[in-house]
Design a protein around this motif. Structure first.
Motif, mmCIF file in Angstrom:
data_model
loop_
_atom_site.group_PDB
_atom_site.id
_atom_site.type_symbol
_atom_site.label_atom_id
_atom_site.label_comp_id
_atom_site.label_asym_id
_atom_site.label_seq_id
_atom_site.Cartn_x
_atom_site.Cartn_y
_atom_site.Cartn_z
ATOM 1 N N LEU A 20 17.966 -3.614 74.604
ATOM 2 C CA LEU A 20 18.845 -3.757 73.142
ATOM 3 C C LEU A 20 20.125 -4.231 73.518
ATOM 4 O O LEU A 20 20.945 -4.934 72.961
ATOM 5 C CB LEU A 20 19.110 -2.569 72.422
ATOM 6 C CG LEU A 20 17.772 -2.093 71.343
ATOM 7 C CD1 LEU A 20 17.735 -0.781 70.746
ATOM 8 C CD2 LEU A 20 17.384 -3.079 70.332
ATOM 9 N N ARG A 24 20.790 -8.058 72.181
ATOM 10 C CA ARG A 24 21.739 -7.644 71.107
ATOM 11 C C ARG A 24 21.124 -7.673 69.635
ATOM 12 O O ARG A 24 20.845 -6.461 69.030
ATOM 13 C CB ARG A 24 23.137 -8.090 71.123
ATOM 14 C CG ARG A 24 23.878 -7.893 72.292
ATOM 15 C CD ARG A 24 25.259 -8.379 72.255
ATOM 16 N NE ARG A 24 25.696 -8.253 73.641
ATOM 17 C CZ ARG A 24 26.681 -7.391 74.045
ATOM 18 N NH1 ARG A 24 27.357 -6.921 73.384
ATOM 19 N NH2 ARG A 24 26.994 -7.299 75.438
ATOM 20 N N ASP A 25 20.719 -8.713 69.198
ATOM 21 C CA ASP A 25 20.673 -8.563 67.574
ATOM 22 C C ASP A 25 19.021 -9.052 67.688
ATOM 23 O O ASP A 25 18.739 -9.334 66.418
ATOM 24 C CB ASP A 25 21.151 -9.441 66.935
ATOM 25 C CG ASP A 25 22.739 -9.150 66.940
ATOM 26 O OD1 ASP A 25 22.970 -8.081 66.750
ATOM 27 O OD2 ASP A 25 23.763 -10.160 66.803
ATOM 28 N N TRP A 27 16.201 -7.275 67.358
ATOM 29 C CA TRP A 27 15.109 -5.898 67.248
ATOM 30 C C TRP A 27 13.695 -6.235 67.143
ATOM 31 O O TRP A 27 13.023 -5.569 67.737
ATOM 32 C CB TRP A 27 15.404 -5.384 65.956
ATOM 33 C CG TRP A 27 16.876 -4.486 66.046
ATOM 34 C CD1 TRP A 27 17.996 -4.842 65.845
ATOM 35 C CD2 TRP A 27 16.683 -3.180 66.472
ATOM 36 N NE1 TRP A 27 18.706 -3.905 65.952
ATOM 37 C CE2 TRP A 27 18.442 -2.813 66.387
ATOM 38 C CE3 TRP A 27 16.053 -2.202 66.922
ATOM 39 C CZ2 TRP A 27 18.752 -1.526 66.929
ATOM 40 C CZ3 TRP A 27 16.381 -1.003 67.007
ATOM 41 C CH2 TRP A 27 17.695 -0.559 67.098
ATOM 42 N N VAL A 30 12.561 -7.073 70.834
ATOM 43 C CA VAL A 30 12.512 -5.907 71.356
ATOM 44 C C VAL A 30 11.235 -4.957 71.191
ATOM 45 O O VAL A 30 10.566 -4.596 72.014
ATOM 46 C CB VAL A 30 13.916 -4.871 71.416
ATOM 47 C CG1 VAL A 30 13.698 -3.729 72.145
ATOM 48 C CG2 VAL A 30 14.936 -5.618 71.895
#
Length: 85
Positions: A20, A24-25, A27, A30
């Motif tokens: 994460l 970063r953005d 999701w 991930v």
């Protein structure tokens, strides 16, 4: 056993946290990576454990003395021997 499960869970939490931080953005990406690793670990857990202990498969052709006691243990000739086709 509980300690091992806790440590594997902690490893997944740390791994997802690092993913994460890096992605970063993303999701969804991930979750796909973490879910994929979980499925691979579940599917290959027996091989991972055997490899980590240095275990090798014992076959009748390589080690007949180890497999001889089990060769005649089938109740009838049509039943397969345990562990061998």
């Amino acid at each position: 056993m509980v300690t091992t499960m806790f440590l594997i869970g902690l490893l997944y939490v740390v791994f997802v946290g690092v993913l994460l931080a890096i992605l970063r953005d993303s999701w969804f990406l991930v979750l796909v990576i973490a879910g994929g690793l979980f499925v691979v670990q579940f599917w290959f857990s027996d091989r991972i454990a055997a490899y980590s202990m240095g275990a090798r498969e014992v076959t009748p052709s390589r080690h007949p003395s180890c497999t001889a006691p089990w060769t005649g243990s089938a109740p009838s000739p049509t039943c397969p021997s345990p562990g061998w086709p």
